[in-house]
Motif scaffolding. Structure first.
Motif, mmCIF file in Angstrom:
data_model
loop_
_atom_site.group_PDB
_atom_site.id
_atom_site.type_symbol
_atom_site.label_atom_id
_atom_site.label_comp_id
_atom_site.label_asym_id
_atom_site.label_seq_id
_atom_site.Cartn_x
_atom_site.Cartn_y
_atom_site.Cartn_z
ATOM 1 N N SER A 277 27.351 -42.866 -26.577
ATOM 2 C CA SER A 277 26.975 -43.763 -25.911
ATOM 3 C C SER A 277 27.219 -45.435 -26.709
ATOM 4 N N LYS A 278 27.040 -45.282 -28.000
ATOM 5 C CA LYS A 278 27.149 -46.663 -28.820
ATOM 6 C C LYS A 278 28.525 -46.801 -29.287
ATOM 7 N N ASN A 279 29.537 -45.815 -29.028
ATOM 8 C CA ASN A 279 30.698 -45.896 -29.476
ATOM 9 C C ASN A 279 30.998 -46.150 -30.932
ATOM 10 N N LYS A 280 29.952 -45.591 -31.552
ATOM 11 C CA LYS A 280 30.140 -45.942 -33.256
ATOM 12 C C LYS A 280 30.056 -44.279 -33.963
ATOM 13 N N SER A 281 30.824 -44.495 -34.871
ATOM 14 C CA SER A 281 30.847 -43.433 -36.034
ATOM 15 C C SER A 281 29.928 -43.689 -37.325
ATOM 16 N N ALA A 282 29.029 -42.760 -37.551
ATOM 17 C CA ALA A 282 28.392 -43.097 -38.833
ATOM 18 C C ALA A 282 28.533 -41.613 -39.541
ATOM 19 N N LEU A 283 28.558 -42.271 -41.057
ATOM 20 C CA LEU A 283 28.350 -41.185 -41.977
ATOM 21 C C LEU A 283 27.118 -40.400 -42.133
ATOM 22 N N VAL A 284 27.107 -39.055 -42.177
ATOM 23 C CA VAL A 284 26.061 -38.160 -42.257
ATOM 24 C C VAL A 284 25.847 -37.969 -43.717
ATOM 25 N N ALA B 272 44.304 -31.975 -30.637
ATOM 26 C CA ALA B 272 43.266 -30.878 -31.178
ATOM 27 C C ALA B 272 41.990 -31.200 -30.424
ATOM 28 N N ASN B 273 41.155 -30.132 -30.497
ATOM 29 C CA ASN B 273 39.727 -30.062 -30.167
ATOM 30 C C ASN B 273 39.466 -31.092 -28.898
ATOM 31 N N PRO B 274 39.747 -30.371 -27.715
ATOM 32 C CA PRO B 274 39.549 -31.354 -26.561
ATOM 33 C C PRO B 274 38.122 -31.110 -26.114
ATOM 34 N N MET B 275 37.227 -32.098 -25.756
ATOM 35 C CA MET B 275 35.935 -32.083 -25.384
ATOM 36 C C MET B 275 35.841 -32.966 -24.110
ATOM 37 N N TRP B 276 35.036 -32.205 -23.113
ATOM 38 C CA TRP B 276 34.876 -33.005 -21.759
ATOM 39 C C TRP B 276 33.649 -33.532 -21.877
ATOM 40 N N VAL B 277 33.377 -34.679 -22.074
ATOM 41 C CA VAL B 277 32.066 -35.492 -21.952
ATOM 42 C C VAL B 277 31.835 -36.495 -21.071
ATOM 43 N N GLY B 278 30.965 -36.399 -20.206
ATOM 44 C CA GLY B 278 30.758 -37.162 -18.963
ATOM 45 C C GLY B 278 32.080 -37.395 -18.248
ATOM 46 N N ASN B 279 32.649 -38.669 -18.058
ATOM 47 C CA ASN B 279 33.802 -38.983 -17.158
ATOM 48 C C ASN B 279 34.989 -38.923 -18.155
ATOM 49 N N ARG B 280 35.123 -38.937 -19.395
ATOM 50 C CA ARG B 280 35.961 -38.999 -20.369
ATOM 51 C C ARG B 280 36.426 -37.604 -21.094
ATOM 52 N N ILE B 281 37.533 -37.422 -21.762
ATOM 53 C CA ILE B 281 37.896 -36.223 -22.400
ATOM 54 C C ILE B 281 38.270 -36.805 -23.686
#
Length: 184
Positions: free
Chosen positions: A133-140, A67-76
């Protein structure tokens, strides 16, 4: 110019544009959390056209719901539950170099969206921001102050909502229907 052109790929729910006119489409895309670990013929698929020529092909073969494909830079980037729980993954437009970016074990990552720098999604009742860019997920952290009007006691004029009433022949009880519910 405002002109439209039909893309002959069948029903598609998501679209994301890449460099050089490339497109990525989500077909049969729904919320994977609603069809947990579904592996049937209508599981979500991601199709890619790297050149913008209209020649689409499946992006990647995974035994899961995508689900939810997103093309960002050179990656999907996309959501998938092929490892059990829905998480955020990415790969190259060729379908190679699959990477897992989040590690949720209790709740599916859902409804991902991006601005090109951050991917925002939720898991359970929590909101997360994935910094690409940091490859990190953070709780909002979200504070929502509510007057809780829906939880307050409410006094209504029951006469307005009474639909029917019947008295027992000896007068010992009464049966009422009010607001679609039966009371004695």
């Amino acid at each position: 110019t405002g002109s439209r052109e039909l893309i002959n790929v069948g029903p598609a729910r998501n679209i994301s544009f890449g460099p050089k006119g490339g497109l990525v489409l989500g077909r049969n895309i729904g919320d994977p959390a609603r069809w947990k670990r579904y592996r049937g013929g209508t599981a979500g698929q991601i199709w890619v056209d790297t050149e913008g020529s209209g020649a689409f092909k499946p992006l990647i073969k995974l035994k899961g719901n995508l689900a939810n494909p997103m093309w960002v830079g050179n990656r999907i980037y996309f959501l998938s539950d092929h490892q059990g729980i829905g998480n955020l993954y990415s790969c190259l437009p060729t379908g190679k170099d699959l990477r897992r970016h989040t590690h949720h074990e209790d709740y599916y990552a859902r409804n991902a969206a991006t601005d090109g720098k951050t991917i925002v999604y939720h898991a359970g009742a929590d909101l997360y921001a994935f910094n690409i860019s940091k490859n990190k997920s953070a709780l909002v952290k979200v504070e929502f102050h509510s007057p809780r009007t829906q939880r307050n006691r409410k006094f209504i004029d029951t006469g307005k909502y009474m639909q029917s009433a019947a008295l027992h022949p000896s007068g010992q009880s009464l049966a009422l229907t009010s607001r679609g519910k039966f009371f004695t």
